[in-house]
Design a protein around this motif. Structure first.
Motif, PDB file in Angstrom:
ATOM      1  N   ASN A 175      12.481   7.147   7.356  1.00  0.00           N
ATOM      2  CA  ASN A 175      12.850   7.404   5.967  1.00  0.00           C
ATOM      3  C   ASN A 175      12.191   6.364   5.074  1.00  0.00           C
ATOM      4  OD1 ASN A 175      14.828   5.279   6.761  1.00  0.00           O
ATOM      5  ND2 ASN A 175      15.546   5.614   4.666  1.00  0.00           N
ATOM      6  N   VAL A 176      12.058   6.700   3.811  1.00  0.00           N
ATOM      7  CA  VAL A 176      11.425   5.796   2.860  1.00  0.00           C
ATOM      8  C   VAL A 176      12.425   5.561   1.746  1.00  0.00           C
ATOM      9  CG1 VAL A 176       9.450   5.413   1.352  1.00  0.00           C
ATOM     10  CG2 VAL A 176       9.195   6.832   3.393  1.00  0.00           C
ATOM     11  N   GLU A 177      12.769   4.307   1.508  1.00  0.00           N
ATOM     12  CA  GLU A 177      13.730   4.064   0.434  1.00  0.00           C
ATOM     13  C   GLU A 177      13.124   3.203  -0.658  1.00  0.00           C
ATOM     14  OE1 GLU A 177      16.717   1.234   2.838  1.00  0.00           O
ATOM     15  OE2 GLU A 177      16.527   3.265   3.588  1.00  0.00           O
ATOM     16  N   LEU A 236      10.221   1.013   0.811  1.00  0.00           N
ATOM     17  CA  LEU A 236      10.454   0.439   2.126  1.00  0.00           C
ATOM     18  C   LEU A 236      10.568   1.570   3.148  1.00  0.00           C
ATOM     19  CD1 LEU A 236      11.149  -2.232   3.680  1.00  0.00           C
ATOM     20  CD2 LEU A 236      13.529  -1.629   3.350  1.00  0.00           C
ATOM     21  N   PRO A 237       9.462   1.898   3.826  1.00  0.00           N
ATOM     22  CA  PRO A 237       9.555   2.932   4.867  1.00  0.00           C
ATOM     23  C   PRO A 237      10.184   2.302   6.112  1.00  0.00           C
ATOM     24  CG  PRO A 237       7.261   2.450   4.258  1.00  0.00           C
ATOM     25  CD  PRO A 237       8.101   1.369   3.694  1.00  0.00           C
ATOM     26  N   ARG A 238      11.086   3.040   6.743  1.00  0.00           N
ATOM     27  CA  ARG A 238      11.779   2.461   7.901  1.00  0.00           C
ATOM     28  C   ARG A 238      11.795   3.431   9.077  1.00  0.00           C
ATOM     29  NH1 ARG A 238      16.796   0.913   8.219  1.00  0.00           N
ATOM     30  NH2 ARG A 238      17.745   2.519   6.934  1.00  0.00           N
ATOM     31  N   SER A 271       0.002  10.343   9.872  1.00  0.00           N
ATOM     32  CA  SER A 271      -0.040  11.107   8.629  1.00  0.00           C
ATOM     33  C   SER A 271       0.038  10.219   7.390  1.00  0.00           C
ATOM     34  CB  SER A 271       1.123  12.097   8.603  1.00  0.00           C
ATOM     35  OG  SER A 271       2.335  11.378   8.606  1.00  0.00           O
ATOM     36  N   CYS A 272       0.248   8.925   7.564  1.00  0.00           N
ATOM     37  CA  CYS A 272       0.507   8.045   6.408  1.00  0.00           C
ATOM     38  C   CYS A 272      -0.630   8.097   5.394  1.00  0.00           C
ATOM     39  CB  CYS A 272       0.713   6.615   6.870  1.00  0.00           C
ATOM     40  SG  CYS A 272       0.959   5.480   5.509  1.00  0.00           S
ATOM     41  N   VAL A 273      -0.284   8.533   4.203  1.00  0.00           N
ATOM     42  CA  VAL A 273      -1.279   8.725   3.152  1.00  0.00           C
ATOM     43  C   VAL A 273      -1.803   7.393   2.621  1.00  0.00           C
ATOM     44  CG1 VAL A 273      -1.594   9.653   0.838  1.00  0.00           C
ATOM     45  CG2 VAL A 273      -0.217  10.905   2.501  1.00  0.00           C
ATOM     46  N   LYS A 324       0.798  -1.218   0.000  1.00  0.00           N
ATOM     47  CA  LYS A 324       0.000   0.000   0.000  1.00  0.00           C
ATOM     48  C   LYS A 324       0.833   1.270   0.000  1.00  0.00           C
ATOM     49  CE  LYS A 324      -3.626  -0.055   2.613  1.00  0.00           C
ATOM     50  NZ  LYS A 324      -4.281   0.002   3.928  1.00  0.00           N
ATOM     51  N   CYS A 325       2.158   1.134   0.224  1.00  0.00           N
ATOM     52  CA  CYS A 325       2.971   2.348   0.322  1.00  0.00           C
ATOM     53  C   CYS A 325       3.137   2.985  -1.057  1.00  0.00           C
ATOM     54  CB  CYS A 325       4.333   2.022   0.916  1.00  0.00           C
ATOM     55  SG  CYS A 325       5.399   3.476   1.010  1.00  0.00           S
ATOM     56  N   ILE A 326       2.828   4.289  -1.131  1.00  0.00           N
ATOM     57  CA  ILE A 326       2.927   4.970  -2.416  1.00  0.00           C
ATOM     58  C   ILE A 326       4.211   5.794  -2.510  1.00  0.00           C
ATOM     59  CG2 ILE A 326       0.451   5.063  -2.808  1.00  0.00           C
ATOM     60  CD1 ILE A 326       0.487   7.913  -1.711  1.00  0.00           C
ATOM     61  N   GLY A 327       5.055   5.714  -1.512  1.00  0.00           N
ATOM     62  CA  GLY A 327       6.353   6.397  -1.579  1.00  0.00           C
ATOM     63  C   GLY A 327       6.250   7.904  -1.582  1.00  0.00           C
ATOM     64  N   CYS A 328       5.311   8.435  -0.800  1.00  0.00           N
ATOM     65  CA  CYS A 328       5.087   9.881  -0.850  1.00  0.00           C
ATOM     66  C   CYS A 328       5.957  10.656   0.145  1.00  0.00           C
ATOM     67  CB  CYS A 328       3.617  10.184  -0.591  1.00  0.00           C
ATOM     68  SG  CYS A 328       3.082   9.627   1.031  1.00  0.00           S
ATOM     69  N   HIS A 329       6.573   9.963   1.090  1.00  0.00           N
ATOM     70  CA  HIS A 329       7.462  10.588   2.088  1.00  0.00           C
ATOM     71  C   HIS A 329       6.725  11.524   3.051  1.00  0.00           C
ATOM     72  CE1 HIS A 329      11.191   9.193   0.077  1.00  0.00           C
ATOM     73  NE2 HIS A 329      10.475   9.331  -1.001  1.00  0.00           N
ATOM     74  N   THR A 330       5.414  11.449   3.076  1.00  0.00           N
ATOM     75  CA  THR A 330       4.683  12.276   4.037  1.00  0.00           C
ATOM     76  C   THR A 330       5.089  11.921   5.461  1.00  0.00           C
ATOM     77  OG1 THR A 330       2.846  12.235   2.497  1.00  0.00           O
ATOM     78  CG2 THR A 330       2.377  13.044   4.706  1.00  0.00           C
ATOM     79  N   CYS A 331       5.280  10.625   5.690  1.00  0.00           N
ATOM     80  CA  CYS A 331       5.671  10.160   7.019  1.00  0.00           C
ATOM     81  C   CYS A 331       6.997  10.793   7.445  1.00  0.00           C
ATOM     82  CB  CYS A 331       5.794   8.643   7.003  1.00  0.00           C
ATOM     83  SG  CYS A 331       6.655   7.993   5.557  1.00  0.00           S
ATOM     84  N   ARG A 366      -2.075   4.778   4.226  1.00  0.00           N
ATOM     85  CA  ARG A 366      -2.682   4.069   5.362  1.00  0.00           C
ATOM     86  C   ARG A 366      -2.097   2.663   5.494  1.00  0.00           C
ATOM     87  NH1 ARG A 366      -8.786   4.326   4.254  1.00  0.00           N
ATOM     88  NH2 ARG A 366      -8.017   3.754   2.206  1.00  0.00           N
ATOM     89  N   ILE A 367      -0.789   2.608   5.398  1.00  0.00           N
ATOM     90  CA  ILE A 367      -0.130   1.306   5.413  1.00  0.00           C
ATOM     91  C   ILE A 367       0.234   0.867   6.836  1.00  0.00           C
ATOM     92  CG2 ILE A 367       0.964   2.076   3.256  1.00  0.00           C
ATOM     93  CD1 ILE A 367       3.664   1.532   4.776  1.00  0.00           C
ATOM     94  N   ARG A 368       0.045   1.766   7.821  1.00  0.00           N
ATOM     95  CA  ARG A 368       0.659   1.517   9.130  1.00  0.00           C
ATOM     96  C   ARG A 368      -0.356   1.110  10.195  1.00  0.00           C
ATOM     97  NH1 ARG A 368       5.813   5.310   9.738  1.00  0.00           N
ATOM     98  NH2 ARG A 368       6.512   5.205   7.587  1.00  0.00           N
TER      99      ARG A 368
HETATM  100  S1  SF4 Z   1       3.327   8.324   4.338  1.00  0.00           S
HETATM  101 FE1  SF4 Z   1       2.749   6.156   4.175  1.00  0.00          FE
HETATM  102  S2  SF4 Z   1       2.403   5.839   1.982  1.00  0.00           S
HETATM  103 FE2  SF4 Z   1       3.599   7.735   2.165  1.00  0.00          FE
HETATM  104  S3  SF4 Z   1       5.755   7.044   2.014  1.00  0.00           S
HETATM  105 FE3  SF4 Z   1       5.247   7.088   4.179  1.00  0.00          FE
HETATM  106  S4  SF4 Z   1       4.629   4.972   4.613  1.00  0.00           S
HETATM  107 FE4  SF4 Z   1       4.531   5.205   2.381  1.00  0.00          FE
END
Ligand code: SF4
Ligand code: SF4
Lengths: 487, 230
Positions: free
Chosen positions: A35-37, A172-174, A254-256, A7-14, A258-260
């Motif tokens: 961080n998101v890699e 891969l958000p970490r 804040s996860c856009v 579900k992660c879209i790699g938006c880096h909002t987190c 909603r993967i968490r």
């Molecule tokens: S906010 Fe959520 S969807 Fe966006 S990069 Fe981070 S983990 Fe992925």
């Protein structure tokens, strides 16, 4: 904690949420507690998974468990200069721009530009790396090719992953995994790092940290960071002030995508040491074994005897993490072979199967709509290296079940797959229609309350009764009673 | 130079300030009790400064402390000329090691902008103090040899007279200026010690060697909370 990678879209909002709340101070500018890699890729800090050079985590010969970096015998000779210590170049040099130049430049023929300046020295720099420099660069010679997890693959598989028409990647958000057997804690000579008994959050006492920096090589995930301005290490605090007031951490909230998911688990801490001695491919099962069934009357009884509050047992019973991890066995720990028993679990990504175009028609290379996990674009061995310590059976199980749920839902919602076929797929994946529906609901439709089941710690009240909260601040890993000035 | 002030009074001022401020700083500003490492910002030259300096100074300082605590042992070791020579050469070698390390540290902190960024005026003050100390020390060793012996017979009694609160500077009043500078500078370093990064010496992590591997902290008494909730 569970992160659902599909579900992660790699938006880096987190990452940005975290940065704005915790690490926008001098000295923390280069830190990304979240961080998101992009995988395959080298990540942040560069090649953090390469433990031959960073020396993170534990090693075992089956009888003893030792830190790879600074065992008690190795700490003395390395005390004045630890060769495994990463430097800023392994992360990146933080920079900003001289925005005032845009306004103050004298009139001329050229547009004024804002040049990048280092946030450490204030001098002009050429930016060569950043926290997510390999973003979306799957297949690149510089990043993807140097992914440490590729090492186990054969030539053919490697070539396959780099072939332009087959490129695939996932995010891969970490964050800090708040491990059960944290090597950062074990490595700290000053005893500044500790695990909180109540909720398992790993914190770093700023008053006791003496800048030995042993935690930094020791953490295999590189999730403790050195604040170069205060001379203290800092790490993710899982937003404990938010958790203590019933809110999810900022990155979760804040996860856009909603993967968490976050909640508490009941576990048997006495088993940690013994299970950490097992070979790599048995560790996933070992860690699952450590997590106890919160519905089992014997477990409830034992928990109560140990002083676990009813409210905490209740949230453990409702835990979405428990479902993903134990009931459905979909969630897997990242690099379990480091033996820290990370408490952040990932639902592995179900990568799309190959398709090709003939004229204007896009065709699936396999006949089935959802294809075969063995033909997924990222070789299963690659994912196995990341998530199961090489135990491919555990990985196949998780992927197959996810696939079966998709087939089942296709039957329910679209109907172009026969019921028999859908049921057969479920049976083959060790799943029932009811479970499949529940997996679907918790994966796709989960609300805040489903994803974040936060135990009622009421910890701030307990602290207020025991000591002055103002005094307490500095030992909890963030904040201090004095301005962080050095002399 | 007023010998009595420098050799009979200054040591007391230094020790007093040292004790008062180190304890106060630990209690009020424990946060600042460490050395601000710059290895993270510059990791190429760091080894060549930090390692020789620390090993050098540990041995040299250890020798001074040994001479203070058990002068007789040193003197009886020194009765054989060869053994005296071995001791002197070892001391000198480690002093030179210290000097090389210190020089590298100072050059590195000057040369690399990132390392310069985390170097304070206090650091420079202490580097200069140490430089004077090591250079005078080496000069003494070269000019006025066999220091391990005359240290034990002259300086140690003077130091003990200070400890016994009846300062007797007659032991060292006739000493050459170089030696006096070395001594006075040592007490000046001790005086500024608690205000600088040197405090990190006081927090060496010895308990690490025998503490439990993992640290778990509970902020409440679980059983009690459980009872009151029941
Ligand atoms: S906010 Fe959520 S969807 Fe966006 S990069 Fe981070 S983990 Fe992925
Ligand atoms: S992931 Fe977190 S708890 Fe685990 S070793 Fe690293 S810093 Fe420690």
């Amino acid at each position: 904690m569970v992160f659902h990678l599909d579900k992660c879209i790699g938006c880096h909002t987190c990452s940005v949420a975290c940065k704005n709340v915790w690490t926008d101070r001098e000295g923390t500018d280069y830190m990304w507690w979240n961080n998101v890699e992009t995988k395959p890729g080298t990540g942040y800090p560069t090649k953090w998974e390469d433990q031959d050079s960073y020396k993170g985590g534990w090693v075992t010969d089956g009888e003893d468990l030792e830190l790879r970096s600074t065992s008690k015998s190795k700490i003395i000779p390395n005390i004045f200069h630890n060769p495994a210590q990463p430097s800023m170049d392994d992360y990146y040099e933080p920079w900003t721009y001289k925005y005032e130049d845009l306004f103050n430049a004298p009139e001329g023929d050229d547009q004024p530009t804002a040049r990048p300046v280092s946030m450490v020295t204030g001098e002009h720099i050429d930016v060569e790396a950043g926290p997510n420099w390999d973003d979306d660069l799957s297949g690149s010679e510089v990043y993807a090719k140097n992914d440490v997890n590729m090492d186990g693959l054969n030539q053919e598989q490697r070539a396959q992953m780099m072939a332009i028409e087959r490129l695939a990647f996932f995010y891969l958000p970490r964050i800090c995994n708040h491990c059960l057997n944290p090597s950062c804690v074990a490595a700290c000579p000053s005893g500044a790092l500790y695990k909180r008994g109540e909720d398992g959050i790993v914190l770093l006492n700023q008053d006791r940290c003496r800048a030995w920096r042993s935690c930094i090589p020791a953490c295999p995930y590189k999730k403790t960071y050195f604040n170069w301005s205060t001379g203290k290490s800092e790490k993710c605090i899982l937003c404990f002030p938010r958790l203590e007031t019933g809110q999810a951490p900022a990155c979760f909230h804040s996860c856009v995508g909603r993967i968490r998911y976050i909640s508490n688990l009941l576990y048997d801490a006495d088993k940690i040491r013994e299970l950490a001695l097992l070979p790599d491919d048995q560790l996933v099962e070992a860690q699952r074994e450590m997590i106890l069934d919160p519905h089992d009357p014997a477990v409830i009884e034992a928990a109560k005897k140990n002083g676990v509050h009813d409210g905490i047992i209740r949230t453990a019973q409702k835990s979405p993490v428990y479902k993903f991890l134990k009931e459905w066995k979909l969630a897997l720990p990242l690099h379990v072979e480091y033996r820290t028993f990370p408490m952040l679990f990932y639902v592995p990504p179900l990568l799309p199967v190959m398709s090709s175009t003939q004229g204007d028609v896009v065709r699936n290379e396999v006949d089935e709509l959802f294809g075969d996990i063995e033909k997924a674009r990222a070789p299963i061995e690659y994912l196995g290296k990341m998530f199961t310590g090489g135990n491919l059976g555990k990985l196949r199980y998780a992927l197959r079940k996810q696939l079966a749920v998709r087939i089942w839902r296709r039957f329910v919602t679209v109907g172009d797959i026969s019921e028999d076929k859908a049921k057969a797929a479920l049976a083959e994946a060790d799943c029932t229609p009811e479970a499949a529906d529940e997996i679907y609901r918790l994966s796709a439709l989960a609300t805040f309350d489903d994803r974040f089941v936060i135990p009622p710690f009421q910890r701030e009240m307990a602290i207020e009764m025991l000591e002055d909260p103002h005094d307490h601040r500095s030992i909890t890993g963030f904040g201090s009673r004095m301005a962080p000035k050095r002399s | 130079m007023n010998d009595y002030f420098w050799l009979g009074t200054l040591p007391y001022i230094s020790v007093f300030v040292f004790l008062l401020v180190t304890i106060r700083r630990y209690r009020i500003r424990a946060f600042s009790y460490s050395s601000l490492s710059s290895q993270f910002l510059e990791n190429q030259q760091h080894f060549w400064g930090s390692v020789p300096f620390h090993y050098g100074i540990l041995v040299v300082l250890g020798g001074h402390i040994l001479g203070f605590l058990c002068p007789k042992a040193i003197l009886s070791w020194n009765v054989a000329p060869l053994r005296l020579l071995v001791l002197e050469v070892t001391g000198l070698a480690f002093a030179v090691l210290t000097l090389v390390g210190l020089a590298n540290i100072m050059i590195r902190r000057l040369r690399f902008p990132k390392a310069r960024r985390v170097t304070t005026a206090g650091d420079w003050f202490i580097y200069c103090g140490l430089l004077v100390q090591v250079v005078t020390g080496i000069a003494i060793a070269v000019h006025y040899g066999w220091g391990s012996s005359w240290y034990s017979t002259s300086l140690t009694p003077w130091l003990w007279s200070l400890v016994k609160f009846s300062p007797d500077i007659s032991y060292i009043a006739p000493m050459p200026l170089l030696v006096k500078v070395h001594i006075v500078n040592a007490f000046l370093i001790l005086l500024v010690f608690p205000f600088t990064r040197l405090v990190h010496i006081l927090v060496v992590p010895n308990p690490y060697l025998w503490r439990k591997t993992q640290v778990v902290i509970w902020n409440w008494d679980r059983k009690k909370i459980r009872k009151s909730a029941d």
